[in-house]
Every structure is written in structure tokens, then in C-alpha cells.
Write a protein that holds these residues in place. Structure first.
Motif, mmCIF file in Angstrom:
data_model
loop_
_atom_site.group_PDB
_atom_site.id
_atom_site.type_symbol
_atom_site.label_atom_id
_atom_site.label_comp_id
_atom_site.label_asym_id
_atom_site.label_seq_id
_atom_site.Cartn_x
_atom_site.Cartn_y
_atom_site.Cartn_z
ATOM 1 N N ALA A 236 0.668 -1.168 -0.073
ATOM 2 C CA ALA A 236 -0.162 -0.102 0.111
ATOM 3 C C ALA A 236 0.809 1.216 -0.022
ATOM 4 C CB ALA A 236 -0.778 0.031 1.226
ATOM 5 N N ASP A 237 1.715 1.203 0.845
ATOM 6 C CA ASP A 237 2.441 2.710 1.084
ATOM 7 C C ASP A 237 3.584 2.781 -0.242
ATOM 8 O OD1 ASP A 237 1.500 2.511 3.533
ATOM 9 O OD2 ASP A 237 3.056 1.975 4.614
ATOM 10 N N ARG A 238 3.990 1.813 -0.701
ATOM 11 C CA ARG A 238 5.085 1.990 -1.840
ATOM 12 C C ARG A 238 4.222 2.069 -3.267
ATOM 13 N NH1 ARG A 238 10.124 3.358 -0.269
ATOM 14 N NH2 ARG A 238 10.471 2.462 1.912
ATOM 15 N N ARG A 239 2.949 1.789 -3.234
ATOM 16 C CA ARG A 239 2.136 1.636 -4.406
ATOM 17 C C ARG A 239 2.606 0.539 -5.204
ATOM 18 N NH1 ARG A 239 -2.405 2.976 -3.560
ATOM 19 N NH2 ARG A 239 -2.889 3.374 -5.732
ATOM 20 N N GLU A 241 2.905 -2.330 -7.963
ATOM 21 C CA GLU A 241 1.820 -2.772 -8.908
ATOM 22 C C GLU A 241 2.036 -4.103 -9.386
ATOM 23 O OE1 GLU A 241 2.207 1.108 -11.763
ATOM 24 O OE2 GLU A 241 4.113 0.717 -11.106
ATOM 25 N N SER A 266 -3.453 -0.952 -5.270
ATOM 26 C CA SER A 266 -2.274 -0.703 -6.552
ATOM 27 C C SER A 266 -1.923 -1.443 -7.154
ATOM 28 C CB SER A 266 -1.144 -0.072 -5.749
ATOM 29 O OG SER A 266 -0.582 -0.925 -4.754
#
Length: 519
Positions: A236-239, A241, A266
Motif C-alpha cells: 500500500a505505502d509503496r504503491r 503494481e 495499487s
């Protein structure tokens, strides 16, 4: 931005990236507790170049026969060692840190290398480095596979205790037409993405994801022993993919993911591989992410071919592992001849362009004169070309009550809501064969109701396939990617037979307990 079509050396591609995006993070290592280390493309290029010079000097000292054996971890140090070896043209063998020295020596000897190795510690490259340097072992070729030195070696899973080394000749250079490869492209890989690696960097999929991720200007995050909550926080924090998992990781991550599904927003795709995935586990992830973000790949370290299936395809054909991707599929008999009738047979794969000579470096595989090879799995193909894997051929066990398939039985038990993990083994005593089953319950304080488990299994298989021996354990011995360790599992049952095992559920080795009850 338009992609260049020029083929470059690995070092040339790293130099190009260092010039284009010098300050962009290349690799970010996230460790427990939320701390992290990162290395930019410029510094990565500098460090890899320095290591490559060192490795090249080793190669010259050994007349070109040097091989670097590295106990790889999910770390920046291991990533740099693999990339530097590719730059220097020195064969590298990233392997599990848990591999026994005697087993390693035997695996090297069988692959045409010297079983004798010498240990070398690579000092930290920077005063600010937190590690004390990486360790490698140096050996040399006695007779290189195919008469030429491969770029790298990878070990098969070694679930029988005897890993075999597979040579690879790709990644000798950077070809933008081949990075990302066809599998990753099919599974929604995007150049410049944020990708997360949690699997050990000695597995075929992870090695490919690491090398291609760096060469494709991604931000490659390495999750070093994070618990499920920390892993979700990182996503979540680093997005993040793009992510590759095994069913084992999916199972452990699932409860936290169900509690916090928003932390997966993400992700463009997850790709799972390496092991059969129980249908309820697969469905749970499809419920979380949808059919367009979940992909499955079937193949093996030996690289004989691959199938891929999307979540949407799987929902239409539950249990399938997909259609061949640049791969032909044949269902054959023990000689490799195509079966004329419908039904289950050995699965043979052939990569486009493969010939019989393709498999000369992997002689343990059952192969055919026209280039097909089998990984030892049984299965069938439907009318639309979708492959279904039934079980490993080696898991077929003739017991006193009939034929049992150990892998299929274990997989069915793992779909029971009270069972976290299960693994079966054939137990032989004075010519009498029974099926033994290790069970891990979701609630470790609960003793499983065997009668209820057998009622559950009876909906999917015959009663003659049920285990005769059950043992409840806290954890089943598995490799880091989740493959069962048959040697360790057998040792558990041998310990139980000598009354040293602490938690029997039922066993003919212990006091007689009526079948279907608990001790």
C-alpha cells in the motif's frame, strides 16, 4: 517514451540506465520493522561494475573456468552479485542458503563441476554499508554443459533431497524485444513499474523477475522476511503494481488481505506459480482482486515450456493451469507417444523451436525424439486446449486398499476450512504400504475430527484413498517457496514410529485407535 531496439551487453544497459535515470531508485530492500535500504541506478551501475572486475579476475585466474556459487538471500547484495556475474561472463549459481555442503558438492559434481569449493567473503563496497559483506564459494568447470559455459545455473526443487542443476544461456545480453519476456508481458508487466519480490532469489521466476526488472527500469522492491501485515503495508505505502507469489505465500497472506483489501488497490497483477493452488484459495484471491488481476503459470526450472491462465479464464475453467504460451502440449504415455483416447496421461511440453537436443542438458527428464519433455506430472487437456494437472506421476501409490494419489489427497485436505496445510507420504513396513498424512490445523490447539475430514474427502475421492496414518504438526517441512521436503517429512514419521513424536492424532505406530477417531 519510445523503446530502443538496440541489443546491448548487460553492463552496457546498466550504464545506459545510470546515464538516463541516475537518481531513480533501482532496488529498495524493505526489512522487518519498516526500515529500508535503497540503491540508485547510478550507484548500482558503479557497484556492479566493481564486482564484475573482481569476478573477471577470478575467471582469468582459473582460465575461464570459474563458477560462483552464492547462497542467495532477498537482498541488494545478492542482486548485485547475480548482475555482476552476468556482466563479467562468469557462470553464477544462486542457491538456497539452507543447502547442505555435502548435497551441494554432489549437485555440482553431477553437473560437470568440481565438487571442491573455496569460500570467499566479498567485503562491503561502502563504509556506510550495514552488512559485513557477502559470501560466495568458487568452484570450476570440469566439463561444461553442452560444451559451453552457461550464464547461470539453477537448482531443481530437490524435494527428494537430490537437487539437479539446470544450465541457462539467456541474459548474456539485453535485448529490449525480449524484456519483458512473453510470460511477464501476458501477466500485465509494465516497463518502469513498481514490482515486489518476496520469493527467494534462486527460483527461476524470481531470478527472471529480478534481472528483467532492473533492465526494464523498474523500481524493484525486495521484501526481506516481512510478516503479512508488514507486507500489506509495503504494497500500500509503496504503491506496488506487480507481484509474484506461490500458493504458500498466498495462504499466509490471505487473512490479513481479507481484513485490509484496500491495501491491494495499487496492484495491476499478481502471478502465482511453483505449486498447485487449492481452488478455495484461488477463489478467495479472485474475490479480492478480480479475474483480470490474478494470473497463474505452470512450468518448471528445466524450462521445457510454460502455460499461463488469467483469473477470468480460470473462473470459466476451474482447476486449469491454462494454455501453452509459445508451447505445445501433448498428453502421452510413458514412451511419449500421444494417447489416442481421452483421459489422464503424462504431460509433455515443447517450446516452439525445441528439438531433441534441447534436453541434452537435463537428461533426468523423460523426453521424446521430437523435442517434447515431461516434468513428471499427470493431467489432461480439454477441447479448447486448456491443461489440467492431476498429480505428480511419482505420487501414485499402490496401498493395501487401492491406488492413492498423494498430491491430490493433500490438495483436497488443504481445501478443508479447518486445515491450514497437509502433506502425504507413502509408508512401507514389511511390504505393507499405508498413506501417512501430516496435518496443520488453523487453530493449533484443535485436534482435527478425522471422521469429519474423511466425510469431506469422500465427496471428491474414493474411500480407499484415505490416509491410514495421521500426525498433527505445527508446521510441515517445506522449502522457502513451499515445496515439501520429503526427506524431512519421512524423518517425522520415523520419529513417530519410535514414540518420540509429541502430537499423534491417530497412527498404527501408536496405541491402537479406532479409525476415524482421535488420540
Amino acid at each position: 517514451m519510445r523503446r530502443s531496439t538496440a541489443v546491448l551487453s548487460i553492463s552496457g544497459r546498466l550504464s545506459e540506465l545510470a546515464a538516463d535515470i541516475p537518481d531513480n531508485p533501482a532496488i529498495i530492500e524493505v526489512v522487518a520493522g519498516g526500515s529500508h535500504r535503497e540503491i540508485t541506478y547510478q550507484r548500482l551501475c558503479e557497484d556492479v561494475s566493481a564486482l564484475a572486475e573482481l569476478f573477471d579476475s577470478w575467471k582469468r585466474d582459473m582460465d575461464g573456468d570459474a563458477v560462483i556459487c552464492h547462497p542467495a538471500s532477498v537482498s541488494i547484495e545478492s542482486a548485485k552479485i547475480i548482475l555482476a556475474a552476468l556482466c563479467a561472463g562468469v557462470t553464477v549459481f544462486p542457491h538456497s542458503p539452507q543447502i547442505d555442503a555435502e548435497v551441494l558438492s554432489g549437485a555440482l559434481s553431477r553437473a560437470g563441476l568440481s565438487g571442491d569449493t573455496r569460500c570467499v567473503r566479498i567485503p562491503p563496497q561502502h563504509e556506510t554499508d550495514q552488512d559485513s559483506g557477502a559470501t560466495v564459494r568458487i568452484t570450476r568447470w570440469e566439463s561444461p554443459a553442452e560444451g559451453r559455459r552457461p550464464q547461470y545455473l539453477l537448482a531443481t526443487s530437490g524435494s527428494t533431497g537430490i537437487p539437479k542443476l539446470v544450465p541457462f544461456w539467456n541474459f548474456g545480453s539485453y535485448d529490449p524485444r525480449a524484456v519483458p519476456d512473453a510470460v511477464f508481458r501476458t501477466c500485465k508487466w509494465q516497463s518502469g513499474q513498481k514490482q515486489l519480490i518476496v520469493l527467494p532469489i534462486y527460483h527461476i521466476g524470481t531470478v527472471a523477475a529480478l534481472i528483467q526488472g532492473v533492465l526494464d527500469r523498474n523500481q524493484v522492491f525486495l521484501a526481506n522476511r516481512l510478516d503479512p501485515e508488514e507486507l500489506l503495508d509495503t504494497i500500500a505505502d509503496r504503491r506496488i503494481e506487480w507481484l509474484m507469489l506461490t500458493p504458500n505465500y498466498m495462504n499466509h497472506l490471505l487473512p490479513a488481505a481479507v481484513r485490509h483489501p484496500e491495501r491491494l488497490n495499487s496492484l495491476n497483477a499478481i502471478l502465482h506459480t511453483a505449486l498447485p493452488c487449492p481452488a478455495p484459495l484461488k477463489q478467495a484471491w479472485l474475490d479480492l482482486l478480480g479475474g483480470e488481476r490474478v494470473f497463474e503459470m505452470y512450468g518448471g526450472t528445466e524450462g521445457v515450456g510454460v502455460t499461463v491462465i488469467s483469473g477470468s479464464e480460470w473462473m470459466a475453467r476451474p482447476g486449469s493451469v491454462g494454455r501453452g504460451l509459445l508451447t505445445e502440449i501433448r498428453i502421452g504415455d510413458a514412451r511419449g507417444l500421444e494417447r489416442g483416447e481421452d483421459g489422464i496421461g503424462l504431460i509433455y511440453l515443447r517450446r516452439f523451436g525445441a528439438s531433441a537436443r534441447t534436453h541434452s542438458a537435463t537428461p533426468w527428464l523423460q523426453s521424446t525424439s521430437d523435442g517434447f519433455a515431461s516434468l513428471g506430472d499427470m493431467g489432461w487437456v480439454d477441447e479448447d486446449g486448456y491443461l489440467y494437472v492431476f498429480d505428480r506421476a511419482a505420487n501414485q501409490t499402490a496401498t493395501s486398499s487401492g491406488v492413492a494419489w498423494l498430491g491430490r489427497l493433500s490438495l483436497v485436505l488443504r481445501t478443508h476450512p479447518d486445515i491450514l496445510d497437509a502433506e502425504g507420504i507413502a509408508l512401507t513396513d514389511a511390504g505393507h504400504v499405508d498413506v501417512g498424512m501430516l496435518l496443520v490445523t488453523r487453530d493449533s490447539q484443535t485436534v482435527p475430527d478425522l471422521a469429519e475430514l474423511e466425510r469431506f474427502c469422500a465427496t471428491q475421492m474414493g474411500g480407499h484413498e484415505f490416509p491410514q496414518v495421521y500426525l498433527q504438526v505445527d508446521e510441515i517441512p517445506r522449502s522457502e517457496i513451499g515445496k515439501p521436503d520429503a526427506t524431512a517429512i519421512r524423518a517425522i514419521f520415523e520419529s513417530a514410529s519410535s514414540r518420540q513424536f509429541r502430537t499423534p492424532v491417530t497412527s498404527r505406530f501408536e496405541e491402537e485407535v479406532p479409525h476415524g477417531s482421535t488420540a
